[in-house]
Design a protein around this motif. Sequence first.
Motif, PDB file in Angstrom:
ATOM      1  N   ARG A 177       1.351  -1.181   0.291  1.00 39.21           N
ATOM      2  CA  ARG A 177       0.321   0.096  -0.115  1.00 39.21           C
ATOM      3  C   ARG A 177       1.384   1.314  -0.105  1.00 39.21           C
ATOM      4  O   ARG A 177       1.510   1.804   1.167  1.00 39.21           O
ATOM      5  CB  ARG A 177      -0.733   0.111   1.147  1.00 39.21           C
ATOM      6  CG  ARG A 177      -1.539  -1.480   1.629  1.00 39.21           C
ATOM      7  CD  ARG A 177      -2.904  -0.902   1.972  1.00 39.21           C
ATOM      8  NE  ARG A 177      -2.436  -0.738   3.218  1.00 39.21           N
ATOM      9  CZ  ARG A 177      -1.785  -1.893   4.843  1.00 39.21           C
ATOM     10  NH1 ARG A 177      -1.721  -2.978   4.764  1.00 39.21           N
ATOM     11  NH2 ARG A 177      -1.579  -1.491   6.092  1.00 39.21           N
TER      12      ARG A 177
ATOM     13  N   ASP B 195      -0.369   5.180   0.707  1.00 43.07           N
ATOM     14  CA  ASP B 195      -1.028   5.102   2.203  1.00 43.07           C
ATOM     15  C   ASP B 195       0.207   5.220   3.067  1.00 43.07           C
ATOM     16  O   ASP B 195       0.454   5.910   3.929  1.00 43.07           O
ATOM     17  CB  ASP B 195      -1.792   3.791   2.350  1.00 43.07           C
ATOM     18  CG  ASP B 195      -2.806   4.313   2.197  1.00 43.07           C
ATOM     19  OD1 ASP B 195      -3.837   4.735   1.671  1.00 43.07           O
ATOM     20  OD2 ASP B 195      -3.816   3.100   2.337  1.00 43.07           O
TER      21      ASP B 195
ATOM     22  N   LYS C  55      -5.691   7.124   7.784  1.00 43.02           N
ATOM     23  CA  LYS C  55      -6.031   6.671   6.665  1.00 43.02           C
ATOM     24  C   LYS C  55      -7.089   7.660   5.762  1.00 43.02           C
ATOM     25  O   LYS C  55      -6.585   7.803   4.214  1.00 43.02           O
ATOM     26  CB  LYS C  55      -6.149   4.673   6.849  1.00 43.02           C
ATOM     27  CG  LYS C  55      -6.775   4.806   5.044  1.00 43.02           C
ATOM     28  CD  LYS C  55      -7.014   3.197   4.758  1.00 43.02           C
ATOM     29  CE  LYS C  55      -6.087   2.228   5.160  1.00 43.02           C
ATOM     30  NZ  LYS C  55      -6.960   0.927   5.269  1.00 43.02           N
TER      31      LYS C  55
ATOM     32  N   THR D 279      -4.214  10.408   4.721  1.00 46.35           N
ATOM     33  CA  THR D 279      -4.290  10.299   3.547  1.00 46.35           C
ATOM     34  C   THR D 279      -5.204   9.993   1.935  1.00 46.35           C
ATOM     35  O   THR D 279      -4.518   9.984   0.655  1.00 46.35           O
ATOM     36  CB  THR D 279      -3.225   9.108   3.755  1.00 46.35           C
ATOM     37  OG1 THR D 279      -4.170   8.036   4.365  1.00 46.35           O
ATOM     38  CG2 THR D 279      -2.094   9.290   5.018  1.00 46.35           C
ATOM     39  N   ARG D 280      -6.354   8.847   2.765  1.00 44.64           N
ATOM     40  CA  ARG D 280      -6.678   8.721   0.973  1.00 44.64           C
ATOM     41  C   ARG D 280      -6.965   9.976   0.235  1.00 44.64           C
ATOM     42  O   ARG D 280      -7.517  10.004  -0.166  1.00 44.64           O
ATOM     43  CB  ARG D 280      -7.849   7.622   1.891  1.00 44.64           C
ATOM     44  CG  ARG D 280      -7.667   6.404   1.871  1.00 44.64           C
ATOM     45  CD  ARG D 280      -7.037   5.520   0.598  1.00 44.64           C
ATOM     46  NE  ARG D 280      -6.393   5.003   0.837  1.00 44.64           N
ATOM     47  CZ  ARG D 280      -7.065   3.405   0.960  1.00 44.64           C
ATOM     48  NH1 ARG D 280      -8.601   3.447   0.863  1.00 44.64           N
ATOM     49  NH2 ARG D 280      -5.855   2.019   0.822  1.00 44.64           N
TER      50      ARG D 280
ATOM     51  N   THR E 232      -4.409  11.952  -1.481  1.00 49.29           N
ATOM     52  CA  THR E 232      -4.308  11.259  -2.179  1.00 49.29           C
ATOM     53  C   THR E 232      -5.563  11.294  -3.710  1.00 49.29           C
ATOM     54  O   THR E 232      -5.478  11.501  -4.960  1.00 49.29           O
ATOM     55  CB  THR E 232      -4.794   9.265  -2.109  1.00 49.29           C
ATOM     56  OG1 THR E 232      -3.484   9.431  -1.229  1.00 49.29           O
ATOM     57  CG2 THR E 232      -4.383   8.600  -3.420  1.00 49.29           C
TER      58      THR E 232
END
Length: 434
Positions: free
Chosen positions: A62, A65, A144, A147-148, A151
Motif C-alpha cells: 500500500r 498510504d 488513512k 491520506t486517502r 490522494t
Amino acid sequence: MPFFSGESELLAIVITIVVLLIISAFFSMSETAMTAASRPRLHALARQGSRRAKIVNEIRARSVDLIGTILVSNNLVNILASALATSALIALFGEVGVAYATAGMTVLVLVFGEIMPKTYALNNPDRVAIVLAPALRPVIWLLKPITRTFTVVVRGTLRLVGVRVKAELGSAESEQELRGAIELHKGPEPEIREEREMLRSILDLDDVEVGQIMIHRKNVVMLDIDQPASELEAQVLASPYTRLPLYRDEPDNVVGVLHAKALLRALQSIGGDVSKVDIAAIAAKPWFIPDTSSLLGQLRAFRERREHFALVVDEYGTLMGIVTLEDILEEIVGDIFDEHQAAVVGVRAQPDGSYLIDGSVPIRDLNREFEWGLPDAEAATIAGLVLNEARRIPDVGQEFTFHGFRFSVLRRQRQQITLLRVTPPKRAAAEQAA
C-alpha cells in the motif's frame, strides 16, 4: 516574560520539541528504509515465517498510504516543533527570536530529523524496516482517512494536466527492475559471472525465436529413407547424434525421425539381421514448428509433449533446420558437449586484442561469452549481422565499423562470409586514435 508562567513551562516546551524531533526521525527513517529495503530478501524472510517481514511487505503493498502517512506526519511534527520554538524564542528575545528559531530549527530538523536518521536507514534498510514496521502500521491505519483524502485531491489534480498514476509496476517495468538487479550481481569470482549470464538468458527466453538458435539445415545430418537399411545403419553409427530426420525424394520432404535406440531395439528383436528392419515402421512421426516460436513457448511444448526434437519450418513450409531441448538449455547454461560431440571453438583470440570468428558463430554466444551487447534481432550469426549492416555482400578485405566494433572480412565462400576479424570497441578506438 509574559508568555511563560515559569521555568517549568519552558522546560516542557524544550522536552516537547525533543520528542517531536525524535518522532520526525522515526518517520524519516521509515521512509528511507521502506523504499530502500530489498524486496527479494524481505520476501524470502516472509516465506520463512518472519512476522515482521510480512508486515513490511503489507505496508509496501500500500505504497500510496505509506507515502501519504509519512509526509503528513513528518510535516506535522516538524511544523509543530518549529512553531513551539518560535513562540518560546519570541517570548525570550522579542521579534528577533523568529530569526533564531528559523536558524536553530532548520539545523535541528535537517541534522536530527532528516540527514542522520536517513543516513542510518540507508545503510541498514532491511534491519530498520523490520524494526519500525510494527509501530508504523497502526499510524498508517489511523491516518488513512486523511491520506486517502489527499490522494484523491492529488490524483484529480494530476488528471487535469493529463497525468495518470499507476498503483503498481507493470510486467515490463518489473522485468526491467529484475534485469537491473541482475546487473548489480557482480564480484571477482567467475561463478558470479556465470550466474549473471544464466539469469539474463532465462529472462531472454520469451524474446528469442527458435529461428535464432536452430541448427541450420545445411548442418543437419539427414537420411534418405529409400536407401538400404544396411546403409542407413552405417550412417546412424557414424553420426554423433541419436535422432536423425528421414526424407524421401528431397530433403524438404521429411517423413520421419529415426532414433538410434529404436533401431537397436529393432535389430535385437530380429536377431541382428539389418536387412529385415522396416525403417519407416520404427521411425517417429516428424514434429514441425514455426521458426517464429519463442524459446519459452517451445520449452513448454517440449515438456508437454515429452519430446526432445523438432523440425523448424518457415511460413512457406520450407525446412529451415532443427531445434532440440538441448539447444534451448544451452541458451541458459552455455554450450554442452558430450563425449561424442566435437567442440568447435569458432572463436580465436589474437595477441592484438581482436578475435578471428567463424561466420556461423551465433551472436548470442558471443554476447554471453564476452558481454559485448551486439544486436541479434535482425541476424542470428555474426556473418548475418555484417550482411544486415552492410546491406550488401562484402568482398574479402573490406572493413566495416558499427556498434563500436570493427569487422574485417577475411574469407568468403561463394556468397557466404566464413571468417571475420572482430575488433572490440576499446581496441578499435585505440587503433583509430593511433
